[in-house]
Write a protein that holds these residues in place. Structure first.
Motif, mmCIF file in Angstrom:
data_model
loop_
_atom_site.group_PDB
_atom_site.id
_atom_site.type_symbol
_atom_site.label_atom_id
_atom_site.label_comp_id
_atom_site.label_asym_id
_atom_site.label_seq_id
_atom_site.Cartn_x
_atom_site.Cartn_y
_atom_site.Cartn_z
ATOM 1 N N LYS A 120 0.848 -1.180 0.000
ATOM 2 C CA LYS A 120 0.000 0.000 0.000
ATOM 3 C C LYS A 120 0.893 1.242 0.000
ATOM 4 O O LYS A 120 1.916 1.292 0.700
ATOM 5 N N GLN A 193 -5.845 -8.446 -11.832
ATOM 6 C CA GLN A 193 -5.871 -9.571 -10.893
ATOM 7 C C GLN A 193 -6.474 -10.814 -11.526
ATOM 8 O O GLN A 193 -6.014 -11.937 -11.288
ATOM 9 N N PHE A 668 -19.143 8.068 -2.522
ATOM 10 C CA PHE A 668 -18.634 6.804 -3.036
ATOM 11 C C PHE A 668 -17.393 7.009 -3.903
ATOM 12 O O PHE A 668 -16.609 6.081 -4.112
ATOM 13 N N SER A 671 -14.373 6.018 -2.094
ATOM 14 C CA SER A 671 -14.421 4.700 -1.477
ATOM 15 C C SER A 671 -13.202 3.873 -1.863
ATOM 16 O O SER A 671 -12.485 4.179 -2.829
ATOM 17 N N ARG A 672 -12.954 2.798 -1.119
ATOM 18 C CA ARG A 672 -11.839 1.904 -1.418
ATOM 19 C C ARG A 672 -12.237 0.782 -2.370
ATOM 20 O O ARG A 672 -11.385 0.019 -2.817
ATOM 21 N N TYR A 673 -13.515 0.665 -2.663
ATOM 22 C CA TYR A 673 -14.003 -0.463 -3.435
ATOM 23 C C TYR A 673 -14.223 -0.071 -4.894
ATOM 24 O O TYR A 673 -14.536 1.074 -5.202
ATOM 25 N N PHE A 674 -14.038 -1.048 -5.758
ATOM 26 C CA PHE A 674 -14.287 -0.928 -7.196
ATOM 27 C C PHE A 674 -13.267 0.003 -7.872
ATOM 28 O O PHE A 674 -12.626 0.837 -7.229
ATOM 29 N N THR A 676 -11.461 2.946 -10.199
ATOM 30 C CA THR A 676 -11.611 4.406 -10.123
ATOM 31 C C THR A 676 -12.697 4.917 -11.066
ATOM 32 O O THR A 676 -13.505 5.768 -10.686
ATOM 33 N N ARG A 679 -16.160 4.265 -9.664
ATOM 34 C CA ARG A 679 -16.457 5.118 -8.516
ATOM 35 C C ARG A 679 -16.736 6.550 -8.966
ATOM 36 O O ARG A 679 -17.626 7.212 -8.443
#
Length: 1003
Positions: A120, A193, A668, A671-674, A676, A679
């Motif tokens: 990170k 990924q 959102f 947010s850390r999810y999904f 860029t 979002r």
């Protein structure tokens, strides 16, 4: 003086220990180590040299300042972003190989153990010893500045040649060095990924799965396939340059091989770098065995230095080794040391949400070392004297009639065409839909209020038509087309008073209103001609926040009030008991002498066409609906006749749900999810998505919640009036002249309402590029007063809350940002099309009634609440209100709390709350006639506060007024600077005559 001598002796002792460039590499039990004194000795000497005797650092600081000043005078373009890659030399069973172990743009990312993933992003932490050793490396190594080379092989050849000539490198080592340096590096490329998992599932080797290239051979002259397809390149802005850092142990070396290279032109170095960008800097450090990770830490120190904007500028402008060392000294001088044992070094420090501007730091450096700077002027005084102000060009008085208006037109004309093609972005489509729904809701709400207040002389249809015409004209002709025109609360208050006055004195309301509007337009044109918008500079944060808070509270209050009124129309069934279900029932009973023929026609309308007659018994009245029963003279009997579904509860669910969903989806984006892009898309369409979600929920449940009511016919709400108001005949002639008196109050209200909103929208923090048009905007509003008064439409002015929501929905953010860095705010998409679309759709809403009728009103009230809360949370007053309820130890570290006593902050807040309460009371009572004067009085109250607060306190809590006082303070500061300059010249003359008393350097 004794203390100075003691410190001087200590400094001589430090120099005697051979600190810095005199250090030699010496062997100790087969291991190499730098011949520097112990770490503790180094730190002590640094402290003595830097904290007590500023003369030891002044030469480095002055050297750096001179380089930066030359750069500023040269007006060079901003430097590109620097991507830094650290590669280390490893010894494996197959031989030596270079591996990428870390990378930087702004923050550090490491290849985790096992090489499967990047860490990170985090703030780099270094040991002071590694920086001091780096300083030694810079002095002892080869420094090649503005080297002409087109490939990495040429760079290696010239570096080795320089080391042989100047540093006595043994020729027999050159072949080994050349082989090691030209080894093909292995990069840890970023790949999707799913692709990695697929390859691992197919049994590919771990090196392929992690994106490693095949080892062996020389570095490629051209970028490899994995470099060109690296997904990490999307996070790096175009024009980025690369700094390559190569460090490691080489057993065949007895002394360190050190080189710092700056290329004259950035060139692509083939497969040397993870991403295919041209390289500018290289740092090479190879040496014999040393203590664990010593070279690694020095490499990280180089990378950290190059991520510093100030050192980057020094590295680009340096002409010698001494310039680079001066840059390192300046970096050390600003270093913050965390003592061991007071923090956990294994914890990675997360990147901050907001980084300080490097330009601010560089400007502070100029002020500190400028020969004309006044060291006695604090940062607060700089803020006080040079605090945030509106652009002087936009409010500069010309002294000619309509001079400001002409300047506005000349300023905005070059941007007019771009205002139409700058809309080509999906975000603008989202903003147009969002603001359209907000504008329609506002038009219906205020149109309904106007209808109630004026006996439908102005109603919903007039509100729709006026909003469309006035808004479209303003978007096409105004200086700030991002402004949204609408009916506002203060104007509605005046309309209600005007109608009551006309009714009490038997005046024709529309004709009386027409003459007031004409007088207001006349006064407005006079204000434009005399450049009265110059008075905008007196609107400080105190006035802006008071007005913005008032409008925000009106939005919140109206939304909540409308929701509470639903409980009256759809009462909650408090007496309902589930055990009494068999007792509930409701039936229609007819009168004693019922009209059987009428009843027959109602129940069986088709029977008339066949000539059928049916004798209906009294029991058949139960087949009628509630409305039909009442219409035929029947009455309802039963316990559940007054029962209604719990529509009120469902409405509150839609109301609160829409508000919370809008807030959640808007945030959102961070947010850390999904990914860029997803979002960002959700954040841009947050309000539209919230409306669609809860409209869908309402449709699925099928309850009869109140829906949006849109007029379906194009005709005046009140049938007694037409679309044009005639100016003569209905009222006595003297009313035409008397109308000028209330017009004075209206022009004050319109001027304050319009210009305060304009000031808020044109703040410098929005980074608007196309300039403002205060005079042109007010000129357009004045012309619209004539048009709307003649047509009997509502008066329109800039709507603060909706305009702020429009600006917020058009914010631009950087699409590429370093890992760990928050997207940068780039400005607003300035154009005219979104506003134009909003008002054209508003005008067409009469024909969209079949679609809009499915939107529940509680959903739109939730959007109203969201806009009010969003506008309220964006002002400083909200933060200071929260401080009233916080103990001191839990209060946030606001900058003004560092400089202003807490009791003064609370007093400032209390005065603002008191003014806001008075405005609200005036708006809600019969005294509302003086409401415009109270708005104007806010400026006077702010000026009177200078008797209670010092200018020091107001400099942090508010802007300083008036401009005249600011100029006097600046002249006083200039006189002080001239005096200090003469004192400085006298001190320099004495210095040259007597010589320095103390001159200790750690170099």
């Amino acid at each position: 003086m004794s203390q100075a001598k003691t410190a001087a002796e200590a400094g001589k002792d430090c120099m005697a220990e051979d600190l810095g460039p005199q250090a030699e590499l010496r062997s100790n039990g087969g291991r190499a180590d730098w011949g520097a004194p112990s770490r503790n000795s180094v730190v002590i000497c640094q402290a003595v040299g830097r904290s007590i005797f500023t003369s030891s650092t002044s030469s480095a600081a002055e050297r750096v300042s001179l380089m930066l000043k030359q750069e500023e005078e040269g007006e060079e373009a901003s430097h590109p972003v620097l991507f830094i890659q650290l590669s280390e030399l490893f010894s494996t069973l197959e031989g030596l190989e270079w591996r990428e172990t870390a990378r930087w743009i702004k923050f550090e990312e490491k290849v985790e153990d096992g090489g499967e993933r990047w860490s990170k992003p985090h703030v780099t932490t270094l040991s002071l010893h590694s920086l001091l050793e780096l300083r030694t490396c810079m002095r002892r190594g080869a420094v090649l500045l503005d080297l002409e080379a087109r490939s990495f092989k040429q760079i290696v050849e010239k570096v080795i040649e320089t080391q042989i000539e100047k540093h006595g490198l043994q020729p027999e080592l050159t072949k080994k060095l050349r082989y090691v340096l030209l080894l093909r590096p292995q990069h840890h490329t970023t790949r999707p990924q799913l692709q990695v998992l697929l390859e691992m599932g197919l049994g590919s080797c771990s090196d392929k799965a992690s994106g490693h290239s095949d080892p062996g051979g020389e570095v490629l002259e051209m970028p490899a396939k994995e470099q060109l397809k690296n997904r990490f390149k999307k996070k790096i802005p175009a024009g980025t340059e690369v700094a390559n850092i190569l460090v490691g142990e080489a057993s065949f070396l007895e002394k360190p091989f050190i080189a710092f290279v700056r290329l004259e032109d950035a060139v692509f170095l083939g497969g040397l770098t993870e991403v295919a960008f041209p390289s500018r800097f290289l740092f090479i450090l190879l040496g014999p065995r040393v203590k664990v990770k010593a070279y690694h830490e020095i490499g990280r120190a180089v990378a950290t230095l190059l991520t510093d904007e100030l050192f980057q500028r020094v590295a680009r402008k340096a002409q010698s080794t001494e310039d680079l060392v001066a840059g390192i000294d300046e970096f050390l001088d600003e270093l913050t040391i965390l003592p061991p044992g007071k923090w956990d070094p294994t914890i990675r420090i997360a990147p901050p949400k907001c980084l300080p501007s490097p330009q601010k730091r560089i400007s502070m450096h100029f002020r500190e070392w400028s020969p004309h700077s006044n060291g006695n002027v604090s940062a607060m005084e700089e803020r006080h004297l040079h605090g945030p102000q509106l652009a002087s060009e936009e409010l500069k008085r010309t002294g000619r009639l309509f001079g400001g208006l002409i300047k506005d037109i000349q300023r905005k004309a070059p941007w007019y065409c771009s205002d139409f093609y700058d809309v080509l972005n999906l975000q603008c489509f989202s903003a147009a839909l969002y603001i359209y729904l907000a504008t329609v809701t506002n038009a219906i709400t205020f149109g309904g209020m106007l209808g109630d207040a004026t006996d439908n002389m102005q109603g919903v249809l007039e509100s729709f038509l006026g909003t469309a015409i006035a808004g479209a004209f303003f978007c096409l002709c105004s200086g700030q087309p991002l402004t949204i025109l609408s009916s506002t609360g203060p104007v509605l208050v005046f309309e209600r008073l005007l109608f009551s006055f006309s009714k009490d004195y038997s005046f024709d309301y529309l004709e009386f209103r027409l003459w007031i509007g004409l007088w207001v337009a006349f006064f407005g044109l006079i204000l434009v001609a005399t450049e009265a918008s110059y008075l905008v500079q007196y609107f400080t944060r105190f006035t802006e926040e008071g007005f913005c808070a008032l409008i925000s509270f009106i939005f919140i209050y109206d939304a909540v009030k409308k929701m509470l009124s639903l409980a009256e129309h759809f009462p909650i069934n408090w007496d309902y008991r589930i055990s009494d279900v068999p007792l509930y029932g409701c039936a229609c009973r007819g009168p004693e002498r019922g009209n059987s023929s009428l009843l027959n026609e109602t129940l069986f309308p088709a029977s008339r066409s066949f000539g059928q007659q049916a004798d209906l018994e009294s029991g058949n009245w139960s087949l009628l609906t509630k409305d039909e029963c009442v219409q035929l003279g029947g009455h309802l009997v039963g316990k559940s006749c007054n029962y209604v579904p719990d529509v009120a509860f469902m409405s509150f669910i839609l109301f609160v749900g829409t508000f919370l969903c809008s807030m959640m989806l808007k945030s959102f984006k961070t947010s850390r999810y999904f990914p860029t892009m997803f979002r960002r898309l959700v954040g841009d369409f947050a309000i539209i998505l919230a409306i669609l979600i809860f409209c869908g929920i309402d449709a699925v449940l099928g309850l009869e919640t109140p829906k949006l009511i849109v007029p379906s016919e194009f005709k005046p709400t009140n049938p007694t009036r037409g679309w044009v108001v005639f100016p003569f005949g209905a009222n006595p002639w003297w009313v035409y002249l008397v109308s000028s008196v209330p017009a004075i109050l209206v022009i004050i209200l319109i001027f304050m309402d319009q210009q305060i909103t304009a000031v808020i929208l044109n703040r410098k923090e929005y980074k608007l590029q196309k300039g403002a048009g205060f005079h042109l905007d007010f000129f357009c509003v004045s012309l619209l007063m004539i048009l709307t008064s003649v047509m009997g439409l509502p008066w329109y002015v800039s709507a603060t809350v909706i305009s702020l929501a429009h600006m917020d929905s058009l914010k631009k953010e950087s699409t590429t940002c370093a890992p760990g860095e928050q997207p940068k705010f780039l400005g607003i998409r300035e154009q005219r099309v979104t506003g134009l679309m909003v008002f054209l759709l508003t005008g067409l809403s009469v024909f969209l009634a079949p679609v809009l009728k499915f939107i529940p009103m509680p959903v739109l009230y939730g959007i109203f609440l969201y806009m009010g809360v969003s506008a309220l949370s964006s002002i400083q007053l909200t933060d200071r209100l929260q401080l009233l309820l916080m103990p001191a130890k839990h209060q946030p570290d606001f900058i003004y709390l560092r400089h202003v006593p807490l009791r003064k902050v609370h007093l400032f807040t209390f005065i603002q709350i008191l003014c806001l309460a008075v405005l609200w009371i005036l708006k809600s009572t019969e005294a509302a006639i003086i409401f415009p004067l109270m708005l104007l009085a806010l400026v006077g109250i702010r000026k009177a506060m200078e008797c209670i607060f010092s200018l020091h306190d107001l400099a942090w809590l508010d802007d300083i007024i008036p401009e005249k006082d600011r100029k006097e303070e600046e002249e006083e500061l200039k006189r002080k600077q001239d005096l200090d300059e003469s004192d400085s010249e006298e001190s320099e003359r004495m210095y040259q005559e007597k010589g320095p008393e103390i001159n200790i350097s750690v170099n």
